[in-house]
Scaffold this motif. Structure first.
Motif, PDB file in Angstrom:
ATOM      1  N   ALA A   1     -44.044 -14.859  -7.236  1.00 50.96           N
ATOM      2  CA  ALA A   1     -45.262 -14.324  -6.616  1.00 50.96           C
ATOM      3  C   ALA A   1     -45.403 -12.834  -6.896  1.00 50.96           C
ATOM      4  O   ALA A   1     -46.494 -12.346  -7.214  1.00 50.96           O
ATOM      5  CB  ALA A   1     -45.225 -14.572  -5.109  1.00 50.96           C
TER       6      ALA A   1
ATOM      7  N   THR B   1     -54.539 -21.837   8.127  1.00 54.36           N
ATOM      8  CA  THR B   1     -53.146 -21.671   7.680  1.00 54.36           C
ATOM      9  C   THR B   1     -52.179 -21.826   8.856  1.00 54.36           C
ATOM     10  O   THR B   1     -51.147 -22.489   8.751  1.00 54.36           O
ATOM     11  CB  THR B   1     -52.970 -20.276   7.031  1.00 54.36           C
TER      12      THR B   1
ATOM     13  N   GLY C   1     -56.514 -18.648  -2.612  1.00 57.55           N
ATOM     14  CA  GLY C   1     -57.079 -18.555  -3.962  1.00 57.55           C
ATOM     15  C   GLY C   1     -58.578 -18.786  -3.934  1.00 57.55           C
ATOM     16  O   GLY C   1     -59.346 -18.079  -4.595  1.00 57.55           O
TER      17      GLY C   1
ATOM     18  N   LEU D   1     -52.051 -12.155  -2.399  1.00 56.60           N
ATOM     19  CA  LEU D   1     -51.319 -13.041  -3.309  1.00 56.60           C
ATOM     20  C   LEU D   1     -49.898 -13.332  -2.824  1.00 56.60           C
ATOM     21  O   LEU D   1     -49.356 -14.382  -3.120  1.00 56.60           O
ATOM     22  CB  LEU D   1     -51.249 -12.420  -4.708  1.00 56.60           C
TER      23      LEU D   1
ATOM     24  N   SER E   1     -49.084 -26.988  -0.593  1.00 55.27           N
ATOM     25  CA  SER E   1     -49.619 -25.795  -1.267  1.00 55.27           C
ATOM     26  C   SER E   1     -51.044 -25.471  -0.800  1.00 55.27           C
ATOM     27  O   SER E   1     -51.698 -24.581  -1.338  1.00 55.27           O
ATOM     28  CB  SER E   1     -49.604 -26.008  -2.788  1.00 55.27           C
TER      29      SER E   1
ATOM     30  N   VAL F   1     -52.083 -18.160  -8.541  1.00 54.58           N
ATOM     31  CA  VAL F   1     -51.890 -18.430  -7.106  1.00 54.58           C
ATOM     32  C   VAL F   1     -51.193 -19.772  -6.928  1.00 54.58           C
ATOM     33  O   VAL F   1     -50.214 -19.896  -6.184  1.00 54.58           O
ATOM     34  CB  VAL F   1     -53.261 -18.424  -6.370  1.00 54.58           C
TER      35      VAL F   1
ATOM     36  N   SER G   1     -47.456 -19.870  -8.196  1.00 54.40           N
ATOM     37  CA  SER G   1     -46.521 -19.277  -7.242  1.00 54.40           C
ATOM     38  C   SER G   1     -46.237 -20.256  -6.106  1.00 54.40           C
ATOM     39  O   SER G   1     -45.102 -20.387  -5.652  1.00 54.40           O
ATOM     40  CB  SER G   1     -47.097 -17.979  -6.658  1.00 54.40           C
ATOM     41  N   ALA G   2     -47.279 -20.935  -5.650  1.00 54.63           N
ATOM     42  CA  ALA G   2     -47.091 -21.881  -4.541  1.00 54.63           C
ATOM     43  C   ALA G   2     -46.218 -23.049  -4.987  1.00 54.63           C
ATOM     44  O   ALA G   2     -45.278 -23.441  -4.287  1.00 54.63           O
ATOM     45  CB  ALA G   2     -48.451 -22.392  -4.071  1.00 54.63           C
TER      46      ALA G   2
ATOM     47  N   SER H   1     -52.099 -21.789   0.000  1.00 48.47           N
ATOM     48  CA  SER H   1     -52.321 -20.956  -1.185  1.00 48.47           C
ATOM     49  C   SER H   1     -53.644 -21.311  -1.836  1.00 48.47           C
ATOM     50  O   SER H   1     -54.366 -20.445  -2.340  1.00 48.47           O
ATOM     51  CB  SER H   1     -51.195 -21.161  -2.210  1.00 48.47           C
TER      52      SER H   1
ATOM     53  N   ASP I   1     -48.562 -15.318   1.662  1.00 49.26           N
ATOM     54  CA  ASP I   1     -48.230 -16.703   1.978  1.00 49.26           C
ATOM     55  C   ASP I   1     -46.876 -17.108   1.415  1.00 49.26           C
ATOM     56  O   ASP I   1     -46.230 -18.010   1.935  1.00 49.26           O
ATOM     57  CB  ASP I   1     -49.339 -17.640   1.498  1.00 49.26           C
ATOM     58  N   ALA I   2     -46.470 -16.416   0.351  1.00 50.16           N
ATOM     59  CA  ALA I   2     -45.136 -16.671  -0.181  1.00 50.16           C
ATOM     60  C   ALA I   2     -44.084 -16.201   0.842  1.00 50.16           C
ATOM     61  O   ALA I   2     -43.046 -16.838   1.026  1.00 50.16           O
ATOM     62  CB  ALA I   2     -44.952 -15.957  -1.499  1.00 50.16           C
TER      63      ALA I   2
END
Lengths: 335, 588
Positions: free
Chosen positions: B232, B581, B517, B194, B510, B475, B478-479, B513, B197-198
């Motif tokens: 996040a 990614t 997810g 989770l 996004s 998810v 947060s993105a 994310s 990626d943040a």
């Protein structure tokens, strides 16, 4: 035209040759074949002996069987919900005697059972009721690790479990909630006398809730003894250093019954299936998996390794009315 | 950054249905009435997916009998909760969940920082490997840890005794520690997935500014990096804490033998092991828990309200990589240690055991391929696998789209009613799975016959979407929280339509994310049992039901074969996802 007439003549002659009850039953078989399908709600969860019975039914009658497998409580709730919503999807249920009793107490979910000819072959102590007929039983014994328990020390009586040498060395299915542990507890409370369960509690058995894995834990040597060991589950452990003991007082058991669900969409196929389940050949499949058959003439045909278990003395069953008291007592002894 | 606000979506080759969809969306967007219709549609969908089954459960908690039966309304279920025993159970449950969430979060942050922001060797492979435990069915890891860490003959204790000559057994998984440890194996990779990626999607200029102003590396991490990660981190921690409260397998396997009771085992007992089942009590307990958990979510909303966490702005950047020098081998060792302890040890047991007749009996005469043959030769397995793949692909995609929409409205608009849909999407996450499954059963069975859902595979699909939506919303929220509003505004100023901006800016940025997810929801569907077992019908068996049947019939080794196969799938999915990614980030 001639062919049709001939066929009708043959049918009439065949009808004359058969007694009236056989003709009646033939009508059930014909109607069942016309229905073409039977839906079973059961808690076998794909047990191989159960699947073998289904297959033999399909082969013999050409009627397809659909089986919805669920755990006991989920099965009961699904049936209750479907029936309450007017969705009559299942024909037959195979579930514990006590759950059928509970269904009868709480609502109108089960049909009065029409005559099942093979019910006449039930052996004592099994009896059909107006609503259900015994299908098979799950007896319970004592599982011992043969590397940790010397031959001379192997318990032969339930009382032997209270020997101080086993203190802290017994793994048990939790006896407080509903399940095999509590069934054993309730039946032994009657069979072994008032202080047996108290003495067993003094041995400080360790409780667990996964019967299949628990037997393997005993096989691996975590504990010397496991109770209650379902006979059929032990039949899968051949090759491991364990031995299933049937105590001299007998094996507590849970009984599974067959019943017809209210407004079953395939009532004749349902009736025929119940009849087929009580055939000696079907019961033999269960006997060979170490479960005592419910009809006569089967024990003696079981495989040699299955004989001692298929012919085991049974004690019980537990009664629905006593459940609250037994659960309370178990909670008191094991706070 | 290759995204240009001047680009438009005037692609003449777009197929007609898509064009119609975009036209409809444009209409919805263009007018206030359209917005209201759109919101109403969303509310209706969420109402069916979450409010409807929960309302059935609420009825159950206030009625002496379950839906469909004669009875009376009363508060007996709630009254029965108020006992000293239940208070102790509640304290136990909260304590265990906190005890696993706090260290899990710390470990997940450490791993995420190492793998996203440092030059640790083999980061790509490690990123896949450290997440593997999350995807293994808990029943399998429980069995494996039971074999490794039991005090009598556990392999780890035997190893300790062989090395030290002591007869002591320091490890006992049948304890509080065992329950917490087993939960952590799932919560660390879950939190890692989770938040990683943040970490990656953060503009390093903010940290560089802090460093230029004289802040130490630690202070920069604490005051800049962690602060910007707050949505996040808090979102993940709350999800993980709630999951800890609702965890069932760990307390059942490792807590029950030690006399440790938690709320979920209490609920399980009241439904499955009371005569008759106590649905009123079980649902009442669940609603009390739900109310308590909702308070925590409200605290998070308050904590984050009015603050900006935008780290992705219009400026081009690449994630800042910290050069660790020789320390990179230490961070590598940390990751490897985590991988060995949480994956190699338990999965090694499962892998070896799958080639023997019985787990734990590794003798030559028991060596066999029969478990693999049984699984791959089983038509039931393949039917379950096919159904699960179908439901997983459709379910995960639909869930992420729904979650993306809810999150967008909640985070990036000021529309009235946005809090309502956010709350509606949260609800299923706060209801223990065992009870929610019953809610779906009651809800779908009692629908009018004209709505043919009950008894079909679509009942499972709707339940899966409902169960996955809270995660997808978190998810995507947060993105979106990390995206600066400037880039959206910049796009619009340059003449891009709302849809173009959505497609080329919001969705494009996004997307990583969304993919994470999707993977989480997909494997959540693969593992889901509580609702599946109550809703599946003949022919629509799913993999989790097949696994249950195998387990109950004593085929633990076959369950392991399927578990291992699921892990291979995870590795494949994660490899594709990480490749995607990286390619995506490379274009930014």
């Amino acid at each position: 035209m001639m062919t049709t007439l001939k066929a009708a003549l043959v049918a009439c002659l065949a009808g004359l040759a058969l007694p009236a009850h056989a003709q009646d039953w033939q009508a059930v078989v014909d109607a069942a074949k016309k229905e073409g399908k039977v839906v079973i709600y059961d808690m076998a969860l794909g047990a191989p002996y159960f699947l073998a019975v289904l297959k033999s039914f399909e082969t013999k009658y050409g009627i397809s069987v659909e089986s919805l497998d669920l755990r006991a409580s989920e099965l009961a709730e699904r049936i209750r919900t479907e029936q309450s919503a007017g969705r009559h999807l299942g024909d037959v249920e195979m579930i514990t005697t006590t759950m059928i009793e509970e269904q009868r107490n709480n609502g109108d979910f089960v049909e009065r059972l029409p005559a099942i000819p093979n019910a006449a072959n039930l052996r004592p102590p099994f009896k059909a009721t107006d609503y259900s007929v015994p299908a098979y039983v799950q007896p319970m014994g004592i599982l011992v690790n043969t590397r940790l328990v010397k031959e001379s020390e192997i318990p032969t009586s339930w009382n032997d479990l209270t020997d101080p040498r086993w203190q802290g060395r017994i793994l048990s299915d939790d006896v407080r909630p509903l399940g095999s542990g509590n069934t054993m507890f309730a039946i032994l409370e009657h069979q072994m006398g008032g202080d047996f369960n108290a003495r067993l509690a003094g041995q400080k058995p360790v409780f667990s809730r996964d019967m299949r894995n628990d037997a393997r834990r005993v096989a691996r040597g975590e504990y010397a003894i496991y109770v209650p060991q379902i006979f059929a589950f032990a039949s899968d452990l051949k090759g491991l250093p364990v031995k299933l003991v049937v105590p001299k007082e007998g094996a507590p058991y849970a009984e599974m019954d067959l019943a017809m669900l209210k407004n079953a969409p395939h009532p004749n196929a349902a009736r025929l299936f119940i009849q087929h389940f009580l055939e000696a050949d079907s019961q033999l499949l269960y006997a060979n998996a170490w479960m005592p058959p419910v009809v006569t003439g089967v024990v003696e045909r079981a495989n040699r390794d299955a004989q001692p278990f298929a012919s085991a003395r049974l004690i019980g069953p537990a009664r629905l009315a006593e459940r609250p008291a037994m659960m309370a007592l178990a909670k008191k002894l094991y706070p | 950054m290759t995204v240009s606000a001047d680009d438009s979506l005037h692609d003449s080759g777009r197929p007609a249905p898509t064009a119609r969809l975009f036209a409809a969306l444009r209409l919805l967007r263009a007018t206030a009435a359209g917005r209201i219709v759109g919101l109403a549609l969303l509310v209706a969908v969420l109402a069916l997916l979450s409010v409807y089954p929960l309302s059935m459960l609420l009825y159950g908690s206030l009625h002496s009998t379950p839906p469909g039966m004669a009875g009376t309304f009363n508060l007996d279920g709630y009254r029965d909760i108020l006992t000293r025993e239940n208070s102790i159970t509640l304290v136990n449950t909260v304590g265990i969940s906190l005890a696993k969430t706090v260290p899990s979060l710390a470990l997940a942050v450490l791993l995420a920082w190492i793998l996203a922001r440092t030059d640790t060797p083999c980061r790509g492979a490690l990123e896949v490997l450290v997440t593997l435990p999350f995807f293994i069915p808990p029943i399998l890891t429980a069995m494996a840890w039971g074999m490794l860490g039991n005090p009598q003959v556990g392999l780890l204790n035997q190893l300790y005794q062989a090395i030290t000559g002591s007869s002591a057994a320091p490890i006992n998984v049948y304890s509080y520690g065992g329950v917490v440890w087993h939960m952590m194996q799932y919560s660390v990779p879950f939190l890692f997935l989770l938040i990683v990626d943040a970490f990656r999607a953060m503009d390093p200029s903010l940290e560089e500014a802090a460093r230029m102003c004289g802040a130490s590396r630690l202070r920069t991490f604490r005051t800049i990096t962690l602060q910007l990660m707050l949505p996040a981190l808090t979102g993940g921690a709350i999800l993980s804490f709630i999951r800890g409260i609702e965890n069932f397998e760990s307390p059942l396997f490792f807590g029950a033998p030690a006399g440790i009771h938690v709320i979920t085992t209490d609920i399980y007992d009241s439904i499955n092991q009371r005569s008759p089942p106590q649905y009123q009590y079980a649902t009442a307990v669940s609603f009390v828990i739900m109310a308590l958990l909702f308070l925590i979510v409200l605290v998070q909303w308050r904590l984050l309200r009015g603050r900006s966490f935008a780290t992705v702005s219009g400026k081009g950047y690449s994630p800042g990589i910290v050069r660790l020098g020789p320390w990179r081998w230490v961070t590598f060792a940390v990751c490897m240690l985590f991988f060995i302890v949480t994956v190699v040890l338990p999965v090694g047991q499962l892998l070896i055991g799958s080639f023997f007749k019985f787990f734990g009996f590794y003798q030559w005469d028991m060596l066999t391929f029969e478990h693999y043959e049984a699984v791959f030769g089983s038509s039931e397995f393949w039917r379950g696998f096919g159904n699960t793949m179908l439901l997983g692909l459709i379910g995960a995609s639909a869930t992420m789209v729904l979650g993306g929409l809810v999150a967008y409205i909640s985070v990036r608009t000021k529309w009235r009613g946005r809090s309502l849909i956010d709350a509606m999407a949260w609800l299923p996450w706060m209801m223990p799975g065992i009870v929610l499954g019953v809610g779906f059963l009651w809800g779908f069975a009692l629908l009018p016959r004209a709505i043919p859902i009950y008894g079909t595979i679509w009942a499972l699909l709707l339940a899966y979407i409902s169960l996955g939506t809270p995660l997808s919303v978190r998810v995507m929220s947060s993105a979106y929280a990390q995206l600066s509003f400037d880039i959206e505004e910049c796009s619009r100023v340059h003449g891009a339509s709302w849809l173009t901006t959505m497609w080329r800016i919001v969705i494009a940025l996004s997307w990583p994310s969304f993919v994470v997810g999707w993977v989480l929801v997909f494997f959540g569907i693969m593992r889901e049992l509580s609702a599946s077992v109550l809703l599946y019908s003949i022919g629509s068996e799913v993999l989790s039901v097949v696994l249950l049947k195998l387990w109950v019939n004593g085929n633990a080794e076959q369950v392991s074969v399927i578990g291992l196969m699921m892990m291979v799938m995870v590795i494949l999915f994660r490899w594709v996802q990480l490749g995607f990614t990286r390619r995506h980030l490379g274009t930014l």
